[in-house]
Design a protein around this motif. Structure first.
Motif, PDB file in Angstrom:
ATOM      1  N   ALA A 266       0.829  -1.201   0.000  1.00 18.92           N
ATOM      2  CA  ALA A 266       0.000   0.000   0.000  1.00 18.92           C
ATOM      3  C   ALA A 266       0.866   1.256   0.000  1.00 18.92           C
ATOM      4  O   ALA A 266       1.990   1.248   0.507  1.00 18.92           O
ATOM      5  CB  ALA A 266      -0.915  -0.007   1.223  1.00 18.92           C
ATOM      6  N   TYR A 282      -6.202  -1.303   6.744  1.00 19.49           N
ATOM      7  CA  TYR A 282      -6.515  -0.899   5.375  1.00 19.49           C
ATOM      8  C   TYR A 282      -5.330  -1.096   4.432  1.00 19.49           C
ATOM      9  O   TYR A 282      -5.505  -1.089   3.215  1.00 19.49           O
ATOM     10  CB  TYR A 282      -6.999   0.556   5.359  1.00 19.49           C
ATOM     11  CG  TYR A 282      -8.341   0.723   6.051  1.00 19.49           C
ATOM     12  CD1 TYR A 282      -9.508   0.236   5.464  1.00 19.49           C
ATOM     13  CD2 TYR A 282      -8.438   1.336   7.295  1.00 19.49           C
ATOM     14  CE1 TYR A 282     -10.734   0.366   6.094  1.00 19.49           C
ATOM     15  CE2 TYR A 282      -9.666   1.468   7.935  1.00 19.49           C
ATOM     16  CZ  TYR A 282     -10.810   0.981   7.331  1.00 19.49           C
ATOM     17  OH  TYR A 282     -12.027   1.089   7.954  1.00 19.49           O
ATOM     18  N   SER A 283      -4.133  -1.261   4.983  1.00 17.56           N
ATOM     19  CA  SER A 283      -2.990  -1.607   4.138  1.00 17.56           C
ATOM     20  C   SER A 283      -3.169  -3.011   3.568  1.00 17.56           C
ATOM     21  O   SER A 283      -2.849  -3.278   2.405  1.00 17.56           O
ATOM     22  CB  SER A 283      -1.693  -1.524   4.942  1.00 17.56           C
ATOM     23  OG  SER A 283      -1.507  -0.240   5.491  1.00 17.56           O
ATOM     24  N   TRP A 286      -5.600  -2.901   0.620  1.00 20.49           N
ATOM     25  CA  TRP A 286      -4.940  -2.544  -0.644  1.00 20.49           C
ATOM     26  C   TRP A 286      -4.286  -3.775  -1.259  1.00 20.49           C
ATOM     27  O   TRP A 286      -4.428  -4.034  -2.459  1.00 20.49           O
ATOM     28  CB  TRP A 286      -3.907  -1.455  -0.406  1.00 20.49           C
ATOM     29  CG  TRP A 286      -3.022  -1.156  -1.592  1.00 20.49           C
ATOM     30  CD1 TRP A 286      -1.963  -1.902  -2.038  1.00 20.49           C
ATOM     31  CD2 TRP A 286      -3.127  -0.055  -2.509  1.00 20.49           C
ATOM     32  NE1 TRP A 286      -1.390  -1.338  -3.149  1.00 20.49           N
ATOM     33  CE2 TRP A 286      -2.082  -0.200  -3.463  1.00 20.49           C
ATOM     34  CE3 TRP A 286      -3.970   1.043  -2.597  1.00 20.49           C
ATOM     35  CZ2 TRP A 286      -1.886   0.712  -4.486  1.00 20.49           C
ATOM     36  CZ3 TRP A 286      -3.771   1.962  -3.629  1.00 20.49           C
ATOM     37  CH2 TRP A 286      -2.742   1.791  -4.559  1.00 20.49           C
ATOM     38  N   PRO A 346      -6.120   5.580   2.684  1.00 18.52           N
ATOM     39  CA  PRO A 346      -6.549   4.368   3.393  1.00 18.52           C
ATOM     40  C   PRO A 346      -7.962   4.460   3.958  1.00 18.52           C
ATOM     41  O   PRO A 346      -8.690   3.457   3.981  1.00 18.52           O
ATOM     42  CB  PRO A 346      -5.513   4.244   4.527  1.00 18.52           C
ATOM     43  CG  PRO A 346      -4.341   5.034   4.074  1.00 18.52           C
ATOM     44  CD  PRO A 346      -4.887   6.150   3.237  1.00 18.52           C
TER      45      PRO A 346
END
Length: 365
Positions: A266, A282-283, A286, A346
């Motif tokens: 990410a 949220y990384s 991705w 993010p």
């Protein structure tokens, strides 16, 4: 260094009394040399040569070779073992012995290698052998972390099963006995054109695997096709050497090193923030989006950018357009997922629960 050794010994003593593997025989050499691991730009084939140094432990690679039917992958053919065979690996301690016949090396790097073995019970396993003789503090911490996280995740249908492990001070080797995967997703994608239903199945399995780790506040930090293996037709997540635990009330951690595989990393994990790199739940979203992109198109979002530094700059650059070419009608719902997962902010990416509820998984083609 003494603290790391003490920690490994403490881990080994935390288990219930049972048969445990012990030291390898002197005839088996697993010393690969001092740790030398790289941040790989795996690109589409998982074999791109661009790299920069980091502290990642190289994960196991699964069985290679053609698969006749992805939906029904059989266990690999193993040689018949006679009752009085000369066993290649004998793991023994005061609790007893476990004997294995080595079939093949399925992955190696740094101070570790993973071998496919056949046990006395005629079951095929993956055995991760780690030589700690030249291991530095970071490497030892990575393996300690991997054991602790695997123990925490046992019982999940989408996480690889840690069957047993041991550490022996005399031979200074750590051994992790794991269930064996028939193939990893990287090899499956290379060798087969996936159907829409196969893409949906694999996507659901990956989401459930990441949900399992997020439910116990873990960020994997290195999600990529090679870290998902097929075990009896189900994708399972492996390799927790660089994962991070986060407190339930926070959304991210800031590790001191840059870890992962460039094609699936990410933007926020590549941007220097006071000499550190921010990663969070949220990384991993991705990274999942990049994997789905590969399943849909056969290549990763930044495959056309050559060179490690150039690719990193493209990933973090908000002005670098990510292409979403036309797809068949039965895959159009997947485009909505890709666009949402691959947002550079993010906070704009969906949660795993939202992705599991997305119409793409519930629409019958």
């Amino acid at each position: 260094m003494a603290e790391d050794v003490h920690h490994l010994a403490k881990l080994a003593c935390q288990r219930k009394p049972r048969k445990r593997p012990g030291c390898l025989p002197k005839s088996l050499s697993v010393v690969i040399g001092p740790p030398s691991v790289t941040l790989k730009d795996e690109g589409d084939s998982e074999n791109n040569g661009d790299s920069i140094t980091h502290d990642q432990v190289v994960s196991s690679k699964s069985v290679t070779g053609p698969l006749t039917n992805i939906a029904n992958v059989d266990s690999p053919t193993v040689p018949s073992v006679q009752p009085f065979v000369d066993w290649d690996i004998v793991m023994k301690d005061k609790y007893g012995e476990k004997r294995f016949k080595e079939i093949a090396t399925i992955g190696q790097g740094g101070s570790s290698r993973v071998v496919r073995v056949l046990g006395e019970d005629q079951v095929v396993y993956a055995l991760k052998i780690v030589d700690l003789t030249h291991a530095d503090r970071s490497t030892k911490t990575g393996f300690i972390n991997e054991i602790k996280l695997l123990q925490q995740l046992q019982g999940s249908a989408h996480i690889i099963t840690l069957i047993d492990y041991t550490w022996d001070k005399q031979c200074n080797k750590l051994l992790l006995l794991l269930e064996h995967g028939e193939a990893d997703l990287a090899n499956v994608v290379q060798q087969h054109k996936l159907t829409v239903n196969q893409i949906k199945t694999y996507w659901r399995d990956m989401l459930l695997a990441v949900k399992a780790i997020q439910d116990v506040n873990i960020v994997h930090r290195d999600l990529k096709p090679a870290n998902f293996v097929l075990v009896r037709q189900t994708l399972k997540l492996i390799d927790f050497g660089i994962s991070s635990s986060i407190r339930a009330e926070v959304t991210s951690v800031i590790p001191s090193d840059r870890c992962g595989t460039i094609s699936y990393m990410a933007p926020e994990t590549l941007q220097d923030q006071d000499n550190s790199f921010k990663v969070g739940r949220y990384s991993d979203v991705w990274s999942l989006g990049c994997i789905l992109y590969l399943l849909v198109y056969g290549y990763t979002p930044f495959h056309h950018v050559k060179g490690t530094v150039q690719k990193m700059l493209a990933i973090v650059n908000p002005d670098h357009h990510i292409a979403f070419p036309h797809v068949p009608a039965d895959l159009t719902r997947a485009l909505d997922i890709l666009r949402s997962c691959l947002k550079r902010n993010p906070k704009e990416r969906p949660t795993i629960s939202e992705l599991l509820a997305h119409p793409f998984l519930h629409w019958q083609s």
